[in-house]
Design a protein around this motif. Structure first.
Motif, short mmCIF file in Angstrom:
data_model
loop_
_atom_site.label_atom_id
_atom_site.label_comp_id
_atom_site.label_asym_id
_atom_site.label_seq_id
_atom_site.Cartn_x
_atom_site.Cartn_y
_atom_site.Cartn_z
N ARG A 43 -138.89 -47.28 45.41
CA ARG A 43 -137.57 -46.74 45.72
C ARG A 43 -137.12 -47.27 47.08
NH1 ARG A 43 -135.54 -41.55 43.34
NH2 ARG A 43 -133.38 -41.71 43.94
N VAL A 44 -135.93 -47.81 47.12
CA VAL A 44 -135.32 -48.31 48.35
C VAL A 44 -134.02 -47.54 48.53
CG1 VAL A 44 -134.40 -50.29 49.58
CG2 VAL A 44 -136.32 -50.60 48.00
N GLY A 45 -134.05 -46.55 49.40
CA GLY A 45 -132.89 -45.68 49.53
C GLY A 45 -132.69 -44.89 48.26
N ARG A 46 -131.54 -45.05 47.63
CA ARG A 46 -131.26 -44.34 46.38
C ARG A 46 -131.45 -45.23 45.16
NH1 ARG A 46 -125.77 -41.33 46.59
NH2 ARG A 46 -126.66 -40.52 44.66
N SER A 47 -131.88 -46.48 45.36
CA SER A 47 -132.03 -47.39 44.23
C SER A 47 -133.50 -47.77 44.04
CB SER A 47 -131.18 -48.64 44.44
OG SER A 47 -131.59 -49.31 45.61
N PHE A 48 -133.78 -48.40 42.92
CA PHE A 48 -135.13 -48.83 42.59
C PHE A 48 -135.22 -50.34 42.58
CE2 PHE A 48 -134.93 -44.63 40.61
CZ PHE A 48 -136.14 -44.09 41.01
N ARG A 49 -136.40 -50.84 42.90
CA ARG A 49 -136.70 -52.27 42.78
C ARG A 49 -137.98 -52.38 41.97
NH1 ARG A 49 -132.35 -52.08 44.40
NH2 ARG A 49 -131.36 -53.20 46.08
N VAL A 50 -137.96 -53.29 41.01
CA VAL A 50 -139.09 -53.47 40.09
C VAL A 50 -139.69 -54.85 40.34
CG1 VAL A 50 -139.77 -53.54 37.66
CG2 VAL A 50 -137.90 -52.03 38.39
N PRO A 51 -141.01 -54.93 40.50
CA PRO A 51 -141.63 -56.25 40.66
C PRO A 51 -141.40 -57.09 39.40
CG PRO A 51 -143.17 -54.51 41.26
CD PRO A 51 -141.98 -53.86 40.61
N GLU A 52 -140.97 -58.33 39.59
CA GLU A 52 -140.68 -59.20 38.45
C GLU A 52 -141.89 -59.35 37.54
OE1 GLU A 52 -138.52 -63.48 37.75
OE2 GLU A 52 -139.91 -63.32 39.43
N GLN A 53 -143.07 -59.48 38.12
CA GLN A 53 -144.29 -59.64 37.33
C GLN A 53 -144.54 -58.41 36.45
OE1 GLN A 53 -145.92 -62.51 37.20
NE2 GLN A 53 -147.22 -61.67 35.60
N ALA A 54 -144.19 -57.23 36.93
CA ALA A 54 -144.37 -56.01 36.15
C ALA A 54 -143.49 -56.01 34.91
CB ALA A 54 -144.06 -54.78 37.01
N VAL A 55 -142.30 -56.59 35.03
CA VAL A 55 -141.41 -56.69 33.87
C VAL A 55 -142.03 -57.61 32.83
CG1 VAL A 55 -139.14 -57.44 33.07
CG2 VAL A 55 -139.36 -56.26 35.26
N HIS A 56 -142.54 -58.76 33.27
CA HIS A 56 -143.16 -59.71 32.35
C HIS A 56 -144.40 -59.11 31.69
CE1 HIS A 56 -140.37 -62.85 33.37
NE2 HIS A 56 -140.66 -62.73 34.66
N GLU A 57 -145.19 -58.38 32.46
CA GLU A 57 -146.39 -57.75 31.89
C GLU A 57 -146.01 -56.67 30.89
OE1 GLU A 57 -148.97 -56.39 35.00
OE2 GLU A 57 -149.10 -58.39 35.89
N TYR A 58 -144.99 -55.88 31.19
CA TYR A 58 -144.55 -54.84 30.26
C TYR A 58 -144.10 -55.47 28.95
CZ TYR A 58 -141.85 -51.17 28.08
OH TYR A 58 -141.36 -50.28 27.16
N LEU A 59 -143.32 -56.53 29.03
CA LEU A 59 -142.85 -57.18 27.81
C LEU A 59 -144.00 -57.80 27.03
CD1 LEU A 59 -139.60 -58.86 29.17
CD2 LEU A 59 -139.77 -56.89 27.63
N ARG A 60 -144.96 -58.39 27.72
CA ARG A 60 -146.11 -59.00 27.07
C ARG A 60 -146.93 -57.93 26.34
NH1 ARG A 60 -148.59 -60.91 31.32
NH2 ARG A 60 -147.00 -62.45 31.66
N GLU A 61 -147.16 -56.80 26.99
CA GLU A 61 -147.95 -55.72 26.38
C GLU A 61 -147.20 -55.05 25.25
OE1 GLU A 61 -148.86 -53.13 29.61
OE2 GLU A 61 -150.19 -54.57 30.57
N SER A 62 -145.88 -55.06 25.29
CA SER A 62 -145.08 -54.39 24.27
C SER A 62 -144.77 -55.29 23.08
CB SER A 62 -143.75 -53.93 24.88
OG SER A 62 -143.99 -53.03 25.93
N TYR A 63 -145.16 -56.54 23.16
CA TYR A 63 -144.85 -57.49 22.09
C TYR A 63 -145.50 -57.06 20.79
CZ TYR A 63 -144.31 -61.87 19.59
OH TYR A 63 -143.98 -62.81 18.65
N VAL A 64 -144.70 -57.07 19.73
CA VAL A 64 -145.20 -56.74 18.40
C VAL A 64 -145.05 -57.98 17.54
CG1 VAL A 64 -144.88 -55.29 16.37
CG2 VAL A 64 -144.48 -54.35 18.66
N GLY A 65 -146.17 -58.54 17.13
CA GLY A 65 -146.14 -59.72 16.27
C GLY A 65 -145.80 -59.33 14.84
N VAL A 66 -145.04 -60.16 14.19
CA VAL A 66 -144.68 -59.92 12.80
C VAL A 66 -145.55 -60.82 11.93
CG1 VAL A 66 -142.83 -60.01 11.10
CG2 VAL A 66 -142.33 -59.38 13.47
N GLU A 67 -146.30 -60.19 11.05
CA GLU A 67 -147.16 -60.96 10.16
C GLU A 67 -146.38 -61.38 8.92
OE1 GLU A 67 -150.87 -59.08 9.33
OE2 GLU A 67 -150.94 -58.15 11.31
N SER A 68 -146.66 -62.57 8.45
CA SER A 68 -145.97 -63.03 7.23
C SER A 68 -146.62 -62.40 6.02
CB SER A 68 -146.03 -64.56 7.14
OG SER A 68 -147.38 -64.98 7.13
N ALA A 69 -145.81 -62.08 5.05
CA ALA A 69 -146.30 -61.39 3.85
C ALA A 69 -146.84 -62.33 2.83
CB ALA A 69 -145.17 -60.56 3.24
#
Length: 69
Positions: A43-69
């Motif tokens: 938190r910086v004052g009334r706003s938030f700052r997010v580490p860029e690497q944390a965004v990439h890690e969140y997206l990587r961990e949240s990735y859902v692969g689609v398997e072919s049928a």
């Protein structure tokens, strides 16, 4: 987390709006992720700052692969 292992002067911080753009979601979704603890932020004052690497890690961990049928 990798962002914590790097010196703070090397960490790139993003605003909530920038994170929303990268993730292609609304700013409210980013705020919910931050408040729920799923996305680390500082938190910086009334706003938030997010580490860029944390965004990439969140997206990587949240990735859902689609398997072919």
């Amino acid at each position: 987390m990798a962002a914590e292992a790097r010196p703070l002067n090397e960490v790139v911080f993003l605003t909530v709006a920038e994170v929303a753009t990268v993730m292609r979601v609304s700013k409210m979704t980013v705020y919910r992720l931050v408040h729920s603890g799923h996305l680390p932020a500082i938190r910086v004052g009334r706003s938030f700052r997010v580490p860029e690497q944390a965004v990439h890690e969140y997206l990587r961990e949240s990735y859902v692969g689609v398997e072919s049928a």
